[in-house]
Every structure is written in C-alpha cells, then in structure tokens.
Design a protein around this motif. Structure first.
Motif, short mmCIF file in Angstrom:
data_model
loop_
_atom_site.label_atom_id
_atom_site.label_comp_id
_atom_site.label_asym_id
_atom_site.label_seq_id
_atom_site.Cartn_x
_atom_site.Cartn_y
_atom_site.Cartn_z
N ALA A 213 -56.40 -82.95 -4.81
CA ALA A 213 -56.59 -81.64 -4.17
C ALA A 213 -58.00 -81.54 -3.63
N ILE A 214 -58.96 -82.10 -4.36
CA ILE A 214 -60.35 -82.04 -3.90
C ILE A 214 -60.48 -82.80 -2.59
N ALA A 215 -59.83 -83.97 -2.50
CA ALA A 215 -59.89 -84.74 -1.25
C ALA A 215 -59.29 -83.93 -0.09
N THR A 216 -58.13 -83.31 -0.34
CA THR A 216 -57.50 -82.51 0.70
C THR A 216 -58.41 -81.36 1.14
N VAL A 217 -59.00 -80.68 0.15
CA VAL A 217 -59.86 -79.53 0.46
C VAL A 217 -61.09 -79.98 1.24
N VAL A 218 -61.65 -81.14 0.88
CA VAL A 218 -62.82 -81.62 1.63
C VAL A 218 -62.45 -81.84 3.10
N LEU A 219 -61.28 -82.45 3.34
CA LEU A 219 -60.86 -82.69 4.72
C LEU A 219 -60.67 -81.38 5.48
N GLY A 269 -71.70 -87.04 24.47
CA GLY A 269 -71.85 -85.97 23.48
C GLY A 269 -70.53 -85.64 22.81
N ALA A 270 -69.45 -85.61 23.60
CA ALA A 270 -68.12 -85.31 23.06
C ALA A 270 -67.72 -86.36 22.03
N CYS A 271 -68.03 -87.64 22.33
CA CYS A 271 -67.72 -88.73 21.39
C CYS A 271 -68.47 -88.55 20.09
N THR A 272 -69.76 -88.24 20.19
CA THR A 272 -70.59 -88.10 18.99
C THR A 272 -70.05 -86.99 18.10
N LEU A 273 -69.55 -85.92 18.73
CA LEU A 273 -69.02 -84.79 17.97
C LEU A 273 -67.64 -85.10 17.40
N ALA A 274 -66.82 -85.82 18.18
CA ALA A 274 -65.41 -86.00 17.80
C ALA A 274 -65.20 -87.14 16.80
N PHE A 275 -65.88 -88.28 17.02
CA PHE A 275 -65.44 -89.47 16.29
C PHE A 275 -65.72 -89.47 14.78
N CYS A 282 -58.54 -90.60 9.88
CA CYS A 282 -57.74 -91.83 9.88
C CYS A 282 -57.86 -92.53 8.53
N LEU A 283 -59.09 -92.56 7.98
CA LEU A 283 -59.30 -93.23 6.70
C LEU A 283 -58.57 -92.53 5.56
N PHE A 284 -58.61 -91.19 5.57
CA PHE A 284 -58.08 -90.44 4.44
C PHE A 284 -56.81 -89.69 4.80
N GLN A 285 -56.01 -90.24 5.74
CA GLN A 285 -54.85 -89.49 6.23
C GLN A 285 -53.85 -89.17 5.11
N ARG B 133 -47.84 -89.40 12.73
CA ARG B 133 -48.39 -88.13 12.23
C ARG B 133 -49.87 -88.01 12.58
N VAL B 134 -50.63 -89.11 12.35
CA VAL B 134 -52.06 -89.07 12.65
C VAL B 134 -52.28 -88.84 14.15
N ALA B 135 -51.50 -89.54 14.98
CA ALA B 135 -51.66 -89.38 16.43
C ALA B 135 -51.43 -87.93 16.83
#
Lengths: 299, 315
Positions: A213-219, A269-275, A282-285, B133-135
């Motif tokens: 739950a903590i992981a979900t809340v952090v995301l 700038g958009a990349c720096t903000l988005a990625f 993606c890592l913690f999906q 889902r991720v996409a």
C-alpha cells in the motif's frame, strides 16, 4: 498479473458456440490484439515524438522527421537550461513533491490506521467528511486559499505555501484505511495481549504488513505535486522558486513566441518533466493496478 | 460453538458497558482516544485547507470584496446576490459555461464508451496485459504541461496532424479555430485521462462473475450481446463513478485553455469558468465575482452528478 482464461469478448477455452469455429476464434483474438496495439500506439506516440524531437537540432513536425537518421544534439537542453535553470526548477519540483510525500506518509498513514483499527468518537464523521472532500473542486478553494496562504500567512514564494494545500492526500488515506482493514484482527489482539502499546503495534506489525500500500500511495501521491500547475503557478511569483511544470508553462506562454525556433527547447523541457514519472511508473507498474486504485477511490 | 460462562460481563459484545466504569474522557472520546490523536493532524489539515476556504468562498461571494495589503482595513459591505447578478449577465461568463457544455458533450460519452470497451477487451486477454495497461495510463500520469507542449506542435498550422491530413486540414488550424478549439481540448483531455478510467473499469470487471459469460456463451450469445447484457450492467456502479469524475475533471478545466489555446482563445472560444475565476479573482482583483462563478460552477457540477446517478440507476 496471472490470469486464467477469460471470455469477455473472445473465448479462450472452446465451450459452446466457440468450439465449432476454432479458426474464427483465433482470427478474432488476433484481430483484438492488433486493434489494442494500434490504440496503445496512439497513446504512446506523443512520447516518442517528444523524445525524438528533444534531441534534434531543429525539430520540424513533418512526417519525414519522425525517424531521423542524424543531426542528434543536446543543444535543446542547453537552451532551455539557460532560459529557466533546469536544475533549479527540478530541485523545486523535488522539494514540493518530497514535502507532500512526507506529509501524506506520516499523517495519512496515522489517520488511515486510526480510521481502520481504532475505536474513537468522530471516526464515522471523519469518514463521511472525507467522502465529501473528494467532491469539492480545488478550483473553488483557489481564491480563498490564495488570500489565506499568500496574504494572511505570508507564505507566497515559499515551499511551505506550495506544499500546504496538498500536504495530506485524501485518496492515500482511503487506500491506507482499506489496507489496514484487510489485516486480520487476531494479529493485533495477540500483540496487545503481549503488552505492546498501540504505537508499537502500528510500527512493528501494521506498517510492515501494508508495504504494498505504501508503494501504491507513493506512486499516486508523487504525480500530484510533480505535475501540478495551477497552485504553484499562483503562489510563486519569484521564478527561482518555480517548479519545473510552472517554469516550462511560462516558457511556452511567454518566451516561446519571442525566439526563432522554440520547438526543440519546449520538447527538451517536456521530456525532463515527463520522463522521471514515466520511468517510475514503468518500473513499479505492479503497484498501480486496478484493485489498488479501486480501493482508494471507492473507500 | 459453545458459549463460555467465564467471559467477563464487561466484554460481552452487544451489551453496553456500565457507563460508571469508564472515566469521563473515555466516555467523551471513545474506547481508543489515541485514534483521535493520530487523526488530529489530518483533521486540522481538512479544516484549514478545505472547510475554512470553502466557507470563505461562499462568504466572499455575497460581499463587495477587494484585496488589501496586510494591515490595511477596507470595508466589505454585504451586497446580497449582486455578484451573482453581475456574473450571470456577463456574456463572457455565460460563454465559458457554454464552452464547458461543448466540452462535456464530447468528452463524457467518449470517455465512458472507450474506457469500458478497452477495459473489457483488456480483461479478455491473457498476454501482454500489463504492457497494454501501462501504455494506456502513461498519459494520465504525465504532466499536462509536458503533453500540451507536444500537442501544440502536433496540431499547429504546419504540424504533423495537418501534414497528414493534407488538403483536409482545417483552416484556420485546430487550436486557433473558434469552432475546433474546444473540441480539440476535449479530445486532448479524453486521451490524457482515459487510462485512469480503464483502470477503474478493470477493477469493476473483476467482480463480474465469470460463470455469467460462460453460460451466456453456452446459450449462443455473441461477443456483442455478452458485452451489452453482462458487461454493461455488471459495471454500472463504475460507470457512475466514471461519469461523476469525468464531469468534475471537465468542469475544472484550466491548464488546457490557459496553455494549449493560449488563454481561452481564439477570442474566448475555449475560455473555461475556472480560467475566468483566475482572470477575475487574481489578475483583475475581483475575488467576489470569482467566488460567485465558483459557487455557480459547483452547484452545476452537483446537479450534473445527481443526474448521472439517476441515469445509471437500474430501470
């Protein structure tokens, strides 16, 4: 997520009518994958566009520029960095986000535990108020909050003023409450009989058991302040205090019109903000799934 | 199960404890007052940044209110409904509500239908589901400001979309065309938020019993029939949630008209009520008028949410 054979639109294991047309069934399933893949491409395409354009010397928006073969450059990042101090803006975003995360994890966890497992007067009322809070749009509160925080408290252009309105994420409190409720009461009773204090029960038993739950809340909490535009935009006049979303928006609306070719810098700038967020999710999906979100929204 | 006679009378469930045995604070605060202590920061937070500003917003809307420097006293005379009359006779305010209506008419049905279909398609597959889902939710978790930067370029006059359309490209282009600016914003928001609603529907679909689909299939029901008669009624409560959330999100539109169509352009064709709240309240220093717009907006959102409840009720 393991999933056994489903059958909403397509039959996996041939029963009933499907069994008579195995070839048709396979064709239908392949078609479904193709359609979903096309839809997924529509969702991802702007990210590809962003990433490629950010590293192109002079990103144009014609079809031929979608798969460039050369002219890669980092100059767009240098340009946007010169204009708005990319590192400073990133640091502001990080402080804003870390403040909200800390507030939500400390106070939200405590409130979620008290709502789920302790018996005190006002518990039911607080829960009803939380449901109501989710219906109040922040935009109605914007003007009085601005008067209150920038005027009365004098917190304009400070991190505290930026963080305060979102210090504790109510969705997170819902998620914590839901997870704490799902733990069996017997564990808590056993600990209490052994003489553990309520705070010790929380620290050594309850919190370790709700790690997912903590992981979900952090995301969920992370994307709030990191992406937020309106409030930090109102509360910061000093450009050295602005988080990246605000700084980039100001560049788009004010500066971009005055320079020759701003596209590359905007995309950088958009990349720096988005990625950072895209990579995080993606890592913690596996911590951001249907059931986690459902628990938070429905309470 | 046998009942034990050795159970102390005070802990018998269902029977109220004799009140005299509890100290006064326990009677006042409940069995575990620590709970109140642990929730106190959150309760103070809600009072400070939710309840107080909410009351203050409604209060301001009935007064002639101006911002003053700290320490300077200014009269705030009560003016009744004058602020409401002023904003409701302002054509720009009325237009902004009309713009939001256009937005909702496009965004809400598209959101409900697309997210329901995508979720049930995803739910029927066994492979690649996490990747799909991720996409779908990647735009949802990304900052609007970033994505607006990309959409501005893609939908600009000589942008990618127009070069794909060739002679079919609209003139003037999407974001500067007074008929297409608001629909473009509605499409952008639908695309950005859709993944979140797909997740909500995926959660709801876990509760639709698998056997229903199997028996319908045995009875010869096709995929479309099964979707109509099992999926749609099975996720009805999620549909209500999606409707209400989409309506709230749409009514709070600010960043998109502020940035994507540079301040609600062209000529106010994509101005939203929240953009006007910002312009009137912060830029022009009329928090009283801004608050009146806010209160009207919240009442309209409440009415629309109520209508959604009616709409999704079982017949």
């Amino acid at each position: 997520m393991p999933r056994d054979s489903d059958s909403v639109l397509v039959d996996e294991d041939g029963t009933g009518t499907g069994q008579r047309h195995p070839a048709r069934r396979r064709r239908a399933r392949i078609l479904l994958y193709v359609v979903l893949a096309i839809v997924a491409l529509l969702f991802i395409f702007p990210f590809y566009f962003m990433a490629v354009g950010a590293f192109q010397k002079d990103p144009t928006t014609t079809l031929s520029s979608l798969a460039p073969t050369g002219r890669w450059t980092l100059s767009n990042f240098a340009t946007i960095n010169e204009r708005l101090g990319l590192l400073r803006a990133l640091a502001n975003s990080l402080v804003f986000t870390a403040g909200v995360l800390a507030g939500t994890l400390v106070f939200g966890l405590a409130a979620g535990y008290a709502l789920a497992r302790l018996n005190w007067r006002g518990r039911g009322a607080l829960f009803v108020i939380m449901l109501g809070v989710q219906m109040v749009p922040f935009q109605l509160l914007m003007i009085p909050l601005y008067v209150q925080i920038a005027g009365n408290y004098g917190l304009g252009d400070t991190y505290a003023g930026m963080i305060l309105p979102s210090l504790i994420n109510t969705t997170a409190v819902f998620i914590f409450r839901q997870f704490f409720r799902s733990l069996p009461e017997s564990i808590f009773e056993a600990a209490r009989i052994d003489g553990a204090s309520e705070l010790r029960v929380l620290r050594s038993i309850a919190i370790p058991m709700v790690r997912p739950a903590i992981a979900t809340v952090v995301l969920i909490t992370f994307i709030g302040p990191w992406n937020e535009f309106l409030w930090p935009f109102l509360i910061t006049k000093d450009s050295s205090m602005q988080p990246l979303a605000v700084a980039l928006a100001n560049y788009i609306s004010n500066v971009a019109g005055t320079v020759a070719n701003p596209n590359g810098a905007i995309l950088a700038g958009a990349c720096t903000l988005a990625f950072p967020v895209v990579i995080l999710f993606c890592l913690f999906q596996r911590y951001f799934t249907a059931s986690d979100i459902g628990a938070g929204i429905k309470g | 199960m046998t009942t034990s006679t050795s159970v102390a009378p005070t802990s018998t469930p269902g029977l109220p404890r004799p009140a005299t045995r509890d100290p006064w604070w326990r009677r006042l605060l409940g069995k575990q007052p620590l709970g109140l202590g642990m929730s106190l920061p959150y309760i103070v937070f809600l009072a400070l940044v939710m309840a107080y500003p909410l009351g203050y917003a409604v209060y301001i809307s009935f007064f002639d209110y101006v911002f003053t420097a700290p320490g300077v006293h200014a009269d705030h005379p009560f003016v009744g409904l004058a602020n409401y009359r002023a904003v409701l006779s302002d054509p720009r305010v009325l237009d902004s509500f009309g713009n939001i209506a256009v937005f909702l008419v496009i965004n809400v049905p598209l959101t409900v239908i697309l997210s329901m279909v995508l979720a049930s398609a995803l739910n029927s597959l066994t492979r690649w589901t996490a990747a799909f889902r991720v996409a779908f939710y990647v735009p949802y978790v990304t900052a609007s400001v970033s994505l607006i930067g990309v959409w501005m370029l893609m939908f600009s006059d000589d942008g990618l979309v127009n070069s794909l359309l060739g002679p079919l490209a609209p003139d003037p282009s999407w974001l500067v065309n007074s008929h297409l600016a608001m629909p473009s914003i509605a499409l952008f928001v639908t695309w950005k938020q859709l993944g979140f609603y797909v997740l909500l529907y995926l959660a709801a679909l876990q509760n639709v019993p698998r056997e229903l689909y199997e028996s319908a299939q045995v009875d010869g029901a096709g995929a479309v029939q099964r979707f109509r008669h099992i999926t749609v009624p099975g996720v009805r409560s999620a549909t209500l949630l999606v409707l209400v959330l989409a309506i709230i999100t749409g009514s709070n539109l600010f960043t998109e008209p502020y940035l994507l169509t540079s301040g609600g352009g062209p000529d106010g064709a994509s101005a939203s009520p929240v953009l006007l709240i910002y312009q009137k309240g912060i830029q022009q220093g009329n928090p009283d008028l801004a608050s009146a717009i806010g209160v009207i907006l919240v009442i309209l959102v409440g009415l629309l949410s109520l209508a959604s409840t009616r709409l999704t009720k079982e017949d």
